[in-house]
Design an enzyme around this catalytic site. Structure first.
Site, PDB file in Angstrom:
ATOM      1  N   GLU A   1       0.822  -1.211   0.000  1.00  0.00           N
ATOM      2  CA  GLU A   1       0.000   0.000   0.000  1.00  0.00           C
ATOM      3  C   GLU A   1       0.857   1.262   0.000  1.00  0.00           C
ATOM      4  O   GLU A   1       0.544   2.240  -0.669  1.00  0.00           O
ATOM      5  CB  GLU A   1      -0.952  -0.007   1.195  1.00  0.00           C
ATOM      6  CG  GLU A   1      -2.081  -1.038   1.081  1.00  0.00           C
ATOM      7  CD  GLU A   1      -1.639  -2.451   1.375  1.00  0.00           C
ATOM      8  OE1 GLU A   1      -0.528  -2.649   1.914  1.00  0.00           O
ATOM      9  OE2 GLU A   1      -2.402  -3.391   1.055  1.00  0.00           O
TER      10      GLU A   1
ATOM     11  N   HIS B   1     -12.145  -5.894   7.473  1.00  0.00           N
ATOM     12  CA  HIS B   1     -12.866  -5.637   6.221  1.00  0.00           C
ATOM     13  C   HIS B   1     -14.096  -4.776   6.489  1.00  0.00           C
ATOM     14  O   HIS B   1     -15.059  -4.800   5.740  1.00  0.00           O
ATOM     15  CB  HIS B   1     -13.293  -6.944   5.542  1.00  0.00           C
ATOM     16  CG  HIS B   1     -12.149  -7.830   5.171  1.00  0.00           C
ATOM     17  ND1 HIS B   1     -11.490  -8.625   6.078  1.00  0.00           N
ATOM     18  CD2 HIS B   1     -11.515  -8.022   3.979  1.00  0.00           C
ATOM     19  CE1 HIS B   1     -10.526  -9.286   5.474  1.00  0.00           C
ATOM     20  NE2 HIS B   1     -10.509  -8.938   4.199  1.00  0.00           N
TER      21      HIS B   1
END
Lengths: 410, 337
Positions: free
Chosen positions: B60, B129
């Site tokens: 990321e 999530h």
């Protein structure tokens, strides 16, 4: 199964601490001219030894020898010497200005002048460097005005960064010098992104990433190597190994790896080590890596082996963690003295001309300093406006910042 | 007008932007050939080529860091972090680099990037999530933070974000990708094709950043919400019968304070709803602003309904998610206060 006994925790230590005798006997220095110069399209697997050796051009007698020699004219070398001398004088004056309270902070390049000064000359206009705080040589060698650098250091009314940045965190798109950040290693992956963009745009420009030995431990170093390797980005990945990260010797960042250059091998990136105090070697290797990038052959990792002769910064006292005379014992010597001796050996320079050049450069730097100080220093004279503090965060000032600016009375 | 899901609207926004401006590039994990784990970039690589839409290593910080370098070069990267829960390795690049580049270089370099991240819970996503990290972005000067709640806005806001000269965090409530969701998990979900905000015009249009939308006009109370909570608030209002005004903030920073203040001064009451955890959440900022700007008009304390101050659990999904029952109770209590 045999009893393995208790585990023991390992923490690397430098060879010598304050009070000890400097010892660089563990640093293996190959003879100048002994490392081959491969073709730029070489298969990286065939030059793995380059990541463990040191490419050197100038020998003990000041002669340029071997396959990496012969790229620069004596005029270019004289210019390089002047750049390094200018940077050293600039450093000395700004270090003194910090001690006099004219600015809050300064970082010198003492002993590392060859790295950025010689590298800059391997690039073309339009290429972009992503420097750390210790590559001002890129600006000096590209003719960036010293007065502007000083204005930034003084955070005065003429500071191009409006007093928002710490001293030495320069920015100049025009001179291919990306805005410096205090956060280490972040620019390394940004350089790779810039290079990817150039390739995406079918441009011919390349990027150069810069990092110190200590910061190679940051995760963005890894990110940069992965991305550069994956996309074959046109970037030169520079590691300036000056042996020290503030008080931490390079073995803490390097661990069991033989060299920092060797880090590149696992990514399939051709990786070379070079004598960072040898202006000719730095330039030759930089040129080789830049040509690889420009010919779409992908990234190159270059480790510059040098020594941080000065304190880490104006806030640091190295005598607390390393011998005071360690820099004198550094086996690769002083980059300015070595280039000077080479030019004398070539017959285009002399001790007298060197002394004269030193005096001229000091005059030039002092004149620039006077001009910069006429625009103010950190605590005296002209300074950026309080209004500037609110400007330029976004392209257009959002309402909440407008309200805060009004509250601040500007 | 054609109806699209939020996924299709987001994909359309990137398609339109890439078609209009060759500087727009799209990349991220699984974004290229496969078209994204949520299908948001499906077909873009085939249409625009691998130089414009490509797969990235699982890194990321590398995705955002390289995008910043591309933006400094002059491209307009629109990158994806697969889940907002996984933005943390990129937080250094987002907050210390992207957000500051224009300021620290005095405009010498700028950072026109968009970072898309699926956000929010209500999908049994568990701890990694389901998170809603918007307050970690609104606290950072130099970033803009956007949370759309429907396909029409998602497309218009995303095109506006891509065209914006500053870095934009674009949080996509994944619970809303296929249809609106009001928190009634026991009822069947209606698809966007049955909803008027599923109407998404073809071609180019923008929804301006920094402008809220009034989803329901009312006079008794003001609800401030964004993302999935807009529909939860609507359900709670219908079920309690309170004549509330529901404001969908759409952009959290810059915030449309004028719309908020006008509404609360009119209603005298305010309930703030978000999925993110309560303490130091964006609701705290909203509450403080309402209190500062509407103090003499307030007839009740400003209420906040938020996720509990715990990591997002798995089995306890519906005890955690602020559903219509909890929001409804806050509405009634605020009316009775």
């Amino acid at each position: 199964m045999a009893d393995a006994g208790m585990l023991r925790f390992h923490v690397p230590e430098p060879e010598v601490r304050p009070g000890g005798t400097p010892d660089f006997s563990n640093v293996q220095i190959p003879k100048a001219g002994s490392v081959p110069r491969p073709d730029i399209d070489v298969d990286p697997r065939t030059i793995r030894d380059h990541a463990f050796s040191i490419i050197r051009v100038l020998n003990r007698n000041g002669e340029a020898v071997g396959p990496w020699a012969g790229l620069l004219s004596s005029d270019e070398l004289l210019a390089g010497l002047r750049h390094m001398m200018t940077l050293r004088t600039f450093d000395a004056r700004m270090q003194m200005a910090q001690r006099q309270g004219k600015t809050s902070f300064y970082m010198q390049h003492l002993g590392e002048e060859a790295v950025a000064c010689a590298f800059r000359k391997a690039l073309e206009p339009g290429d972009m460097n992503f420097p750390t705080y210790r590559q001002a040589g890129l600006l000096i060698a590209d003719g960036y005005p010293m007065v502007t650098m000083m204005n930034q250091i003084y955070s005065n009314e003429a500071d191009p960064l409006k007093g928002r940045q710490l001293p030495v965190m320069y920015s100049s798109k025009e001179h291919g010098f990306f805005s410096i950040s205090g956060n280490l290693a972040t620019q390394y992956i940004q350089a790779v992104g810039w290079a990817m963009a150039s390739a995406i745009s079918n441009d011919s420009k390349i990027a150069a990433a810069w990092i110190g030995d200590g910061s190679t431990a940051e995760s963005d170093f890894h990110s940069a190597l992965v991305f550069a390797s994956t996309y074959k980005a046109p970037v030169v990945l520079n590691v300036v190994n000056n042996q020290w990260a503030i008080s931490t010797f390079q073995g803490i960042a390097r661990g069991g790896s033989g060299t920092f250059a060797a880090r590149g091998l696992g990514f399939g990136i051709p990786s070379l080590r070079v004598d960072g105090n040898d202006y000719l070697a730095v330039h030759a290797v930089a040129k080789w890596a830049a040509e690889r990038a420009r010919n779409n052959l992908g990234p190159t990792l270059v480790e510059y082996v040098t020594y941080r002769a000065g304190a880490h910064s104006s806030s640091d006292d190295p005598s607390a963690y390393r011998p005071k005379t360690e820099s004198d014992a550094w086996p690769l010597g002083d980059p300015i003295v070595r280039l000077k001796n080479h030019l004398i050996q070539l017959g285009v320079w002399s001790d007298e001309r060197h002394a004269q050049a030193e005096a001229e450069i000091l005059d030039t730097v002092i004149a620039a300093q006077k001009e910069a100080e006429s625009h103010g220093t950190l605590h005296a004279g002209g300074k950026p406006s309080t209004r500037d503090m609110f400007e330029g965060l976004y392209a257009e000032m959002p309402p909440h910042l407008r309200r805060q600016r009004q509250q601040a009375g500007v | 007008m054609p109806r699209r899901t939020m996924i299709e609207a987001i994909r359309d926004a990137m398609d339109v932007s890439m078609g209009r401006d060759s500087k727009v590039v799209v990349f991220g994990e699984d974004v290229g050939f496969f078209g994204g784990v949520f299908r948001c970039t499906q077909g873009l690589q085939a249409k625009y080529g691998k130089s414009r839409c490509f797969d990235a290593p699982i890194n990321e910080s590398g995705i955002v860091g390289s995008a910043i370098g591309m933006a400094a070069y002059g491209l307009k990267p629109c990158v994806e972090i697969q889940f907002a829960d996984y933005m943390f390795p990129a937080y250094d690049q987002l907050t210390q680099e992207a957000a500051r580049l224009r300021y620290r270089s005095n405009g010498d370099f700028t950072c026109p990037i968009v970072v898309r991240m699926p956000t929010g819970g209500g999908i049994f996503g568990g701890q990694t999530h389901s998170q809603s990290p918007e307050a970690l972005f609104t606290h950072v000067s130099g970033l803009k933070t956007v949370v759309p709640s429907n396909p029409h806005d998602a497309k218009g806001l995303l095109i506006a974000a891509i065209e914006d000269p500053d870095p934009v965090i674009f949080l996509e409530p994944k619970r809303l990708y296929n249809g609106p969701f009001d928190g009634h998990h026991d009822r069947p979900v209606t698809p966007w094709s049955k909803h008027e905000l599923g109407e998404v015009a073809d071609g180019h249009y923008t929804v301006p950043l920094g402008k809220a939308a009034i989803r329901r006009a009312g006079s008794a109370l003001t609800v401030l919400a964004y993302g999935t909570m807009v529909y939860v608030a609507q359900a709670a209002v219908e079920e309690t019968g309170i004549d509330a005004e529901i404001i969908d903030l759409r952009t959290l920073l810059p915030l449309d304070l004028d719309t908020i203040v006008a509404s609360v001064r009119k209603t005298g009451r305010c309930v703030i709803v978000h999925e993110a955890t309560l303490t130091s959440g964006f609701g705290a900022e909203l509450s403080a602003l309402v209190q500062e700007n509407c103090f003499y008009h307030l007839e009740a304390p400003v209420a906040r309904v938020a996720g509990w101050d715990t990591p997002y659990p798995h089995a306890q999904e519906w005890d955690y998610f602020p559903g219509p029952a909890r929001v409804g109770r806050a509405l009634i209590e605020t009316m009775e206060a």
